[in-house]
Scaffold this motif. Sequence first.
Motif, PDB file in Angstrom:
ATOM      1  N   ASP A 104       0.828  -1.212   0.000  1.00  0.00           N
ATOM      2  CA  ASP A 104       0.000   0.000   0.000  1.00  0.00           C
ATOM      3  C   ASP A 104       0.864   1.265   0.000  1.00  0.00           C
ATOM      4  O   ASP A 104       0.577   2.232  -0.705  1.00  0.00           O
ATOM      5  CB  ASP A 104      -0.918   0.007   1.230  1.00  0.00           C
ATOM      6  CG  ASP A 104      -2.012  -1.049   1.120  1.00  0.00           C
ATOM      7  OD1 ASP A 104      -2.241  -1.542   0.007  1.00  0.00           O
ATOM      8  OD2 ASP A 104      -2.622  -1.366   2.150  1.00  0.00           O
ATOM      9  N   LYS A 105       1.915   1.221   0.792  1.00  0.00           N
ATOM     10  CA  LYS A 105       2.809   2.375   0.857  1.00  0.00           C
ATOM     11  C   LYS A 105       3.470   2.620  -0.504  1.00  0.00           C
ATOM     12  O   LYS A 105       3.584   3.759  -0.959  1.00  0.00           O
ATOM     13  CB  LYS A 105       3.875   2.126   1.940  1.00  0.00           C
ATOM     14  CG  LYS A 105       4.728   3.343   2.258  1.00  0.00           C
ATOM     15  CD  LYS A 105       5.688   3.042   3.410  1.00  0.00           C
ATOM     16  CE  LYS A 105       6.581   4.245   3.692  1.00  0.00           C
ATOM     17  NZ  LYS A 105       7.555   3.957   4.765  1.00  0.00           N
ATOM     18  N   GLY A 106       3.881   1.525  -1.141  1.00  0.00           N
ATOM     19  CA  GLY A 106       4.488   1.651  -2.463  1.00  0.00           C
ATOM     20  C   GLY A 106       3.511   2.213  -3.476  1.00  0.00           C
ATOM     21  O   GLY A 106       3.870   3.048  -4.318  1.00  0.00           O
ATOM     22  N   LEU A 107       2.255   1.768  -3.422  1.00  0.00           N
ATOM     23  CA  LEU A 107       1.236   2.265  -4.350  1.00  0.00           C
ATOM     24  C   LEU A 107       1.011   3.763  -4.158  1.00  0.00           C
ATOM     25  O   LEU A 107       0.931   4.522  -5.127  1.00  0.00           O
ATOM     26  CB  LEU A 107      -0.071   1.504  -4.123  1.00  0.00           C
ATOM     27  CG  LEU A 107      -1.271   1.987  -4.927  1.00  0.00           C
ATOM     28  CD1 LEU A 107      -0.971   1.987  -6.412  1.00  0.00           C
ATOM     29  CD2 LEU A 107      -2.495   1.142  -4.629  1.00  0.00           C
ATOM     30  N   VAL A 108       0.912   4.200  -2.904  1.00  0.00           N
ATOM     31  CA  VAL A 108       0.699   5.618  -2.640  1.00  0.00           C
ATOM     32  C   VAL A 108       1.881   6.441  -3.151  1.00  0.00           C
ATOM     33  O   VAL A 108       1.713   7.514  -3.738  1.00  0.00           O
ATOM     34  CB  VAL A 108       0.471   5.871  -1.135  1.00  0.00           C
ATOM     35  CG1 VAL A 108       0.489   7.361  -0.833  1.00  0.00           C
ATOM     36  CG2 VAL A 108      -0.868   5.284  -0.711  1.00  0.00           C
ATOM     37  N   GLN A 109       3.107   5.942  -2.961  1.00  0.00           N
ATOM     38  CA  GLN A 109       4.283   6.662  -3.456  1.00  0.00           C
ATOM     39  C   GLN A 109       4.268   6.755  -4.982  1.00  0.00           C
ATOM     40  O   GLN A 109       4.621   7.788  -5.557  1.00  0.00           O
ATOM     41  CB  GLN A 109       5.562   5.956  -2.987  1.00  0.00           C
ATOM     42  CG  GLN A 109       5.864   6.124  -1.506  1.00  0.00           C
ATOM     43  CD  GLN A 109       6.075   7.591  -1.121  1.00  0.00           C
ATOM     44  OE1 GLN A 109       6.658   8.372  -1.859  1.00  0.00           O
ATOM     45  NE2 GLN A 109       5.590   7.964   0.056  1.00  0.00           N
ATOM     46  N   LEU A 110       3.848   5.676  -5.634  1.00  0.00           N
ATOM     47  CA  LEU A 110       3.754   5.704  -7.103  1.00  0.00           C
ATOM     48  C   LEU A 110       2.743   6.748  -7.556  1.00  0.00           C
ATOM     49  O   LEU A 110       3.022   7.576  -8.438  1.00  0.00           O
ATOM     50  CB  LEU A 110       3.351   4.313  -7.616  1.00  0.00           C
ATOM     51  CG  LEU A 110       3.018   4.190  -9.112  1.00  0.00           C
ATOM     52  CD1 LEU A 110       4.200   4.592  -9.986  1.00  0.00           C
ATOM     53  CD2 LEU A 110       2.561   2.775  -9.449  1.00  0.00           C
ATOM     54  N   LEU A 111       1.562   6.752  -6.938  1.00  0.00           N
ATOM     55  CA  LEU A 111       0.518   7.716  -7.312  1.00  0.00           C
ATOM     56  C   LEU A 111       0.931   9.152  -6.963  1.00  0.00           C
ATOM     57  O   LEU A 111       0.685  10.085  -7.727  1.00  0.00           O
ATOM     58  CB  LEU A 111      -0.794   7.356  -6.614  1.00  0.00           C
ATOM     59  CG  LEU A 111      -1.415   6.016  -7.027  1.00  0.00           C
ATOM     60  CD1 LEU A 111      -2.618   5.696  -6.167  1.00  0.00           C
ATOM     61  CD2 LEU A 111      -1.802   6.022  -8.491  1.00  0.00           C
ATOM     62  N   LYS A 112       1.562   9.298  -5.823  1.00  0.00           N
ATOM     63  CA  LYS A 112       2.043  10.624  -5.420  1.00  0.00           C
ATOM     64  C   LYS A 112       3.089  11.127  -6.421  1.00  0.00           C
ATOM     65  O   LYS A 112       3.082  12.299  -6.822  1.00  0.00           O
ATOM     66  CB  LYS A 112       2.639  10.544  -4.015  1.00  0.00           C
ATOM     67  CG  LYS A 112       3.110  11.885  -3.450  1.00  0.00           C
ATOM     68  CD  LYS A 112       3.685  11.692  -2.041  1.00  0.00           C
ATOM     69  CE  LYS A 112       4.246  13.001  -1.487  1.00  0.00           C
ATOM     70  NZ  LYS A 112       4.861  12.798  -0.156  1.00  0.00           N
TER      71      LYS A 112
END
Length: 520
Positions: A418-426
Motif C-alpha cells: 500500500d505504501k508503495g502504491l501511494v508513493q507511485l501515485l504521489k
Amino acid sequence: MSLIENGADTMDAENSFEDAVDHILMEPQMDLQSALEECITSLNLFLNNKFSEALAILEPRAKTSMYHAMGHSSILVMQAGMTFDPQDIQIAMDSLKDALQTCQRFRKNNGFFETLTSLIYKQTDNLTEEEMHAEICFAECLLQKAALTFLEDESMIGFLKSGIKIRTSFQIFKECYLMAKTAQHLPGNSDTFKHFVGGVNMGIGSFNLMLSLLPAKVLRLLEFIGFSGNRDLGLSQLREGAASHTLRAILSALTLLMYHTYVTVILGTAESNLDEAEALLEPYIEKFPNGSLIIFYVARIAVLKGYFEKQQWLEAYRYADLLCKESKWSQAIYVFQKAAILSMLAEEEVKKTGENVVELFRQVDSLMLKFAGKSIPTEKFVVRKARRYNSSTPVPLVVPALEMMYVWNDPSEYHSDDKGLVQLLKGLCLKHLGRLTQAELCFTQVISSEKRIKFDHYLVPFSMYELGLIYKLQGDTSKAISVIENAKMNYKNYSMESRLHFRIHAALHSLKESESIITP
C-alpha cells in the motif's frame, strides 16, 4: 419423357419461379451516388441518437446495395461491441455474413486464369469504380467479422480464423491504397471516388497506427506474414480522411480521438494531442450537440484536462451500477469499480444504496472472462486486488480511500504494498505538477522497497518506467533508456505486464528517435 429430362424440366421451372420471386421482392439497384447519400443520411441519424431510424433507412436495401449492407451491419456491430450480449453478437454476425455476400456480388469476378495471375501480378488497374468501392466495403465488413469471430469463439481456432480475416482485410486495404494513389491524379475523378479514397484513408491509417504501437518483437513477426505498421503514415492518412467531406470522415476522426484520448494515455507517453482532439470534435459538436458518441468524447477530453466535479461518489455509483446492469463487456471490472466507488462513501451512505461492499468485492473472482483461453490483464488485476476481501477479516483496499492513507497507523501484511502504491501515485501527481525532483524521490522509494513488497509486484517495474520518463523530461535521454530497458528486461510475471510492455515500446521508440536527432 425420361426421368432425367423430367427432373431437369422441374428444376428449370423451380429456378424460374425462384428467379421471378427474387425479381419481385428485390429492390431495384441503386446507383453509387444515391447509395452514398442515403448512407450519409443514416449516419447523421445514428450520430443524433436515432438508431432505429438509421437502421430503417439501410435495412430495405441491405441485400442489394453494398453501402447499405455495410452501414446496416456496422451499426449492429457497434451495438454488439457495446453490450457484449450473445444475442446482439449473433444478430450482428448474421448481418455481416449477408453484407459480405452483397459486397461480393459487386467485386470483380476473376476467372481461374486471372486468379492465378493475380497471385503474381496484382490486377488492380482494370477495376471499375463500382468494383473498387466493393473492395473497400468488403474489407471493412471482413475486419468487423474478424472482431466478432473472436468474441463469439474464444478458442484458439476462433483466434486463428480472426487472424486470417484480418490479414485478408489488410491486404485488400493495401491494394486499394495502390489503386487510390494510381487513380487520384487522373482527370475526371467523380465525387463518389472521393468516398473511396476516404475509405482507404480510414483503413490504411487505422491499421498502420495500431500496428505501430505493438512491441518490436511482435511487429517483426507480423511483418513476416505481410503486416506493416508506420505510425507517421497512419496518422497522416487518418488526418487526411478526417478532413475530407466523405462518408468515412467521422470514422477517421473517431480513430484519432481514440488514439489521443485513450491509447496514448494507456501507453503513458504524454504524446496525446488534446488540441487536435478538440479541433476534430468541434464540427460534430455543432452538428450533433446531443449525440451520445460526441458527448462521450467531450467528457473524456474534459476529464483529461481536469475539468470535472470531484468526489460526486453517489453520482459515480449510479453510473457504475448502470454499467453492471446493462453492459456485459467486463462484469468483473464493472463490479470492482462499483465496489471501489462505494468504498469512498461513509457506511451509512452505503447502506442507503442497499449494497454490500465486501460481497461485491467477493463476486469479482467469479466474473472473470477468458478470450482465446487467456484472461484479460485488467480483469486479472482487479481479481487479485479483490481477493483481500475473501478472508473472514477483509483488509480494505487503499486505492478507493487514498485520502485516508496517511492517517493509518495499523500496518498489515499489505502495508509495504500500500505504501508503495501511494508513493507511485504521489509521484505521478508531482510529475504532472512539474515537481520532477520530488517525483523522482517517490519512484526511487518504491524501487528501493522491492524486497518488502509481497503481492503487488507490478509496482517496481511501473515505477522504473515512470522514473525513466522523469529522466526524459530532465533531458537525460541515455539514463531514461537505461532505466526503462531495465524494467523491460529484468521483471516478469507481474500484473498488467503486457500493458507496461506496450508503454515501454512507445517510450523507447520516442527516446531513441530523439537521441538520434541529438546525436548526428
